[in-house]
Design an enzyme around this catalytic site. Structure first.
Site, PDB file in Angstrom:
ATOM      1  N   ALA A  52       6.676   5.309  -1.861  1.00 59.87           N
ATOM      2  CA  ALA A  52       5.809   4.657  -2.695  1.00 59.87           C
ATOM      3  C   ALA A  52       6.270   3.422  -3.391  1.00 59.87           C
ATOM      4  CB  ALA A  52       5.387   5.638  -3.911  1.00 59.87           C
ATOM      5  N   ALA A  53       7.237   2.663  -2.467  1.00 61.76           N
ATOM      6  CA  ALA A  53       7.891   1.299  -2.904  1.00 61.76           C
ATOM      7  C   ALA A  53       6.883   0.423  -3.253  1.00 61.76           C
ATOM      8  CB  ALA A  53       8.757   1.170  -2.106  1.00 61.76           C
ATOM      9  N   GLY A  54       5.916   0.035  -2.338  1.00 53.68           N
ATOM     10  CA  GLY A  54       4.958  -0.857  -2.297  1.00 53.68           C
ATOM     11  C   GLY A  54       3.782  -0.608  -3.333  1.00 53.68           C
ATOM     12  N   ASP A  55       3.568   0.624  -3.538  1.00 53.98           N
ATOM     13  CA  ASP A  55       2.396   1.075  -4.706  1.00 53.98           C
ATOM     14  C   ASP A  55       3.198   0.960  -6.166  1.00 53.98           C
ATOM     15  OD1 ASP A  55       0.781   1.683  -2.400  1.00 53.98           O
ATOM     16  OD2 ASP A  55       1.462   3.869  -2.419  1.00 53.98           O
TER      17      ASP A  55
END
Length: 304
Positions: A246-249
């Site tokens: 979930a890095a981008g989120d």
């Protein structure tokens, strides 16, 4: 208040030492179930930091749907406008290796039933928002209609174009802030993005279509911000990643939380990077995201 339009999934996560090759069978280390979906993740990331978030999307009439909605509510997301459909809730099967890198297979389920009519029914929610955030795990026609309503009402439109797909100019023209990674930028524009110089040319194309802000996330290399006033590379924080799911989120949730509060793009990017760096050091998607109190404690010792 912001509105997030997007996917709601259950993440089925298998941890392995290395991801399997084609035809290879390997032993896994562990298996866990988490609440996820790019839309759900972004909404939870912002809500846990203190932003008022209203969610638009759909789940199935099943126990996974109940599980995910309960998790979102616990994080502070308003899910009262989420509808249930007689099908399965979206599912993401995720394989995470020993370096925290992943492969993901997504089955849309109820997410695929988010349509133009549903958006029109909830037009008032969008019109009352400071910003609307969306992605591409729900149908494009729904996002276009939501952004059209937003533009008519002076609401900021923020698009995370993932999973990547080719976009026509009529969609791009509805976007105020675009947040792709370099691969998504290449798909959107049809232009190479292997260097900063190539990324700049792709951004110029988007600016010609009236996009106001482009933020290209570059993983461990950081984030590249472009506005009409200038461009800047923000170096990533140096951390040991456990799970990058979930890095981008997480980045986007942190960014929009800060940006709607103070309209300072650079401060918003910095906060987004802090949230992402915290999240990748913890397992899961929504479960890895910090509250503001946790983020403040963490940031005191963070180094770039």
């Amino acid at each position: 208040m912001i509105t997030v339009l997007g996917s709601i999934n259950v993440d089925m996560v298998t941890n392995v030492l290395k991801r399997p090759l084609v035809g290879e069978t390997i032993e896994g280390i562990s298996f866990k179930q988490h609440a996820g979906g790019k839309g759900g993740n972004q909404g939870v990331a912002a809500a846990k930091l203190g932003t008022e978030v209203c969610f638009l999307g759909k789940v199935g009439e099943d126990s996974p749907g109940e599980f995910v909605l309960k998790n979102m509510q616990t994080a502070g997301v308003d899910v009262s406008f989420v509808e249930k459909e007689p099908t399965n809730t979206g599912v993401a099967t995720i394989c995470v290796d020993g370096e925290g890198q992943n492969n993901i297979i997504v089955i849309a389920g109820a997410n695929g039933l988010v349509d133009k009519a549903y958006i029109q029914k909830n037009a008032d929610v969008i019109a009352k928002s400071k910003a609307i955030v969306s992605q591409f795990e729900t149908p494009l026609e729904a996002t276009m209609e939501a952004f059209r309503i937003a533009k008519e009402n002076g609401v900021l439109t923020v698009l995370n174009p993932a999973p990547a797909k080719e976009l026509h100019a009529d969609m791009i023209q509805l976007v105020d802030v675009l947040v792709p990674n370099e691969f998504e930028l290449e798909t959107i524009t049809g232009m190479p993005t292997n260097t900063i110089e190539e990324i700049d040319k792709a951004i110029d194309y988007l600016f010609a279509l009236h996009v106001q802000v482009v933020i290209v996330t570059l993983g461990h290399k950081g984030a590249y911000r472009a506005t009409k006033e200038g461009r800047m590379l923000f170096e990533a924080y140096k951390v040991n990643a456990v799970d990058t799911t979930a890095a981008g989120d997480s980045f986007l949730g942190g960014f929009i939380h800060s940006y709607i509060a103070n309209k300072n793009i650079d401060e918003a990017i910095s906060l987004g990077q802090k949230v992402a760096s915290y999240a990748v050091q913890h397992e899961g998607a929504q479960s890895s995201m910090p509250t503001m109190e946790e983020l403040e404690t963490y940031s005191a010792n963070l180094k770039q």
